[in-house]
Design an enzyme around this catalytic site. Structure first.
Site, PDB file in Angstrom:
ATOM      1  N   ASP A 124     -20.030  17.673 -29.651  1.00  0.00           N
ATOM      2  CA  ASP A 124     -20.126  18.328 -28.337  1.00  0.00           C
ATOM      3  C   ASP A 124     -21.102  19.502 -28.401  1.00  0.00           C
ATOM      4  O   ASP A 124     -20.723  20.657 -28.283  1.00  0.00           O
ATOM      5  CB  ASP A 124     -18.754  18.801 -27.851  1.00  0.00           C
ATOM      6  CG  ASP A 124     -18.761  19.085 -26.344  1.00  0.00           C
ATOM      7  OD1 ASP A 124     -19.814  18.902 -25.708  1.00  0.00           O
ATOM      8  OD2 ASP A 124     -17.703  19.489 -25.816  1.00  0.00           O
ATOM      9  N   SER A 174     -15.829  23.845 -26.431  1.00  0.00           N
ATOM     10  CA  SER A 174     -15.780  22.452 -26.009  1.00  0.00           C
ATOM     11  C   SER A 174     -14.698  22.237 -24.957  1.00  0.00           C
ATOM     12  O   SER A 174     -14.978  21.838 -23.833  1.00  0.00           O
ATOM     13  CB  SER A 174     -15.535  21.546 -27.213  1.00  0.00           C
ATOM     14  OG  SER A 174     -15.335  20.204 -26.820  1.00  0.00           O
ATOM     15  N   GLY A 228     -15.534  26.575 -16.947  1.00  0.00           N
ATOM     16  CA  GLY A 228     -16.725  27.416 -16.829  1.00  0.00           C
ATOM     17  C   GLY A 228     -17.077  28.096 -18.130  1.00  0.00           C
ATOM     18  O   GLY A 228     -18.205  28.565 -18.312  1.00  0.00           O
ATOM     19  N   SER A 254     -17.167  26.485 -20.945  1.00  0.00           N
ATOM     20  CA  SER A 254     -17.764  25.470 -21.812  1.00  0.00           C
ATOM     21  C   SER A 254     -19.126  25.911 -22.328  1.00  0.00           C
ATOM     22  O   SER A 254     -19.968  26.413 -21.570  1.00  0.00           O
ATOM     23  CB  SER A 254     -17.951  24.156 -21.045  1.00  0.00           C
ATOM     24  OG  SER A 254     -16.800  23.372 -21.083  1.00  0.00           O
TER      25      SER A 254
END
Length: 353
Positions: free
Chosen positions: A229, A324, A307, A309
């Protein structure tokens, strides 16, 4: 996992400790076992890497005791424990080797990769801890518990009332196509400025702005999700891109990247919940999101919200990870997972300057 910053390493294992001789007729006693060295979290991580490499199959994980500032290394026999003591760490004899726990993880991958679940090897417990969120019910929950039960005391199931999710919404904030993420770390690639964020963010957005409906400042340039990710974006305008984390207010300079150790105290910054702190509770975690499975993540007790992330996980001046996903929120508490930044840097050919 390879490091992305050069660092001189020290030799940590010099051989088995020499046995002391007891002269009983004079009432003499052998010296007590040496006390483990007092270490910083970074030094403990380096020491653990060397010890685990030397011990091989006798190693069973390690963690940092933050209160005593010592490294605890799990071993499967006393001979290995002697080597750990000689290296300046504290041995703990446990039942399950890393190989045995990895077999348990592989069984979970093969038979219980159910969306809404995650698992990680917990070195403090010497077992694989499996978490099932509130969406795992009925036949899927029965299947999960049956698989975990077959692993005996190598694994246990814990239940979460929260829902496991990616932290994408629709920290410095990044906007694109109605999606908001957070910038992770500014980096350099081929002499040009880029930034790292979550791969599920760059998969969803091609063009990025630093404000809602604002002008483009960067364009996505690759990444990986699921599986990993991480994502990378190239700056397209002449904006400031310092090697620092926004601490709302203020900034924390970032000078290097490294891997954390279980027990380490860390912080996270994100555009929704700003700066939050907590502890690393696991490494190489597997998370089964509804959107796909990601492996090799850092698990923490840090709360996070949609938000956040892509935002940075760090300790002092050291960058550790990219946000992640997670469960819970910063009002009721929760946990969050991070892509190791060392892997992201290596995969994208970028560096933190």
């Amino acid at each position: 996992m390879k490091r992305t910053t050069a660092r001189r390493r020290r030799t940590v294992i010099t051989g088995a400790a020499v046995a002391a001789v007891t002269i009983t007729t004079l009432g003499l006693r052998p010296p007590a076992d040496p006390e483990p060295d007092t270490l910083s979290a970074d030094a403990a991580e380096q020491l653990a890497e060397g010890i685990n490499s030397e011990l091989g199959s006798d190693a069973a994980g390690a963690y940092y005791d933050v209160e005593r500032r010592t490294l605890v290394v799990n071993v499967v026999n006393e001979e290995a424990g002697d080597k750990v003591r000689a290296a300046g760490a504290e041995p703990k004899v446990v039942r399950h080797s890393l190989g045995s726990l990895e077999e348990a993880r592989q069984t979970l991958r093969d038979k219980a990769a159910i969306p809404g679940t995650s698992w990680v090897m917990n070195p403090k417990l010497n077992k694989v801890v499996v978490t099932a969120d509130s969406t795992v019910t009925g036949a899927e929950l029965d299947r999960l518990e049956k698989v975990v039960s077959s692993l005996g005391d190598r694994a246990e199931v814990r239940h979460s009332k929260a829902s496991l999710r990616l932290l994408l919404a629709g920290g410095d904030g990044l906007w694109g196509g109605g999606v908001r993420c957070s910038l992770g770390f500014n980096v350099t690639k081929d002499g040009e400025p880029y930034f790292l964020t979550a791969g599920h963010c760059t998969n969803a957005v091609d063009s990025w702005s630093d404000s809602l409906n604002g002008a483009q400042i960067a364009a996505s340039a690759g990444g990986s999700f699921p599986g990993d990710d991480y994502g990378i974006a190239a700056y397209t305008t002449n904006v400031d891109h310092p090697s620092a984390v926004d601490t709302y207010p203020g900034a924390q300079e970032i000078t290097q990247a490294d891997d954390p150790i279980v027990g380490q105290q860390v912080q996270r910054s994100g555009s929704t919940s700003h700066v939050r702190g907590g502890e690393v509770t696991g490494l190489d975690a597997t998370v089964n999101y509804q959107e796909g499975t990601v492996e090799g993540l850092i698990q923490t007790t840090v709360c996070a919200e949609p938000g956040d992330s892509g935002g940075p996980l760090y300790a002092g001046t050291t960058g550790l990870g990219l946000a992640s996903g997670g469960s819970g929120d910063c009002a009721s508490g929760g946990e969050s997972f991070y892509q190791p930044v060392t892997e992201a840097l290596q995969a994208t050919g970028s560096t933190i300057d």
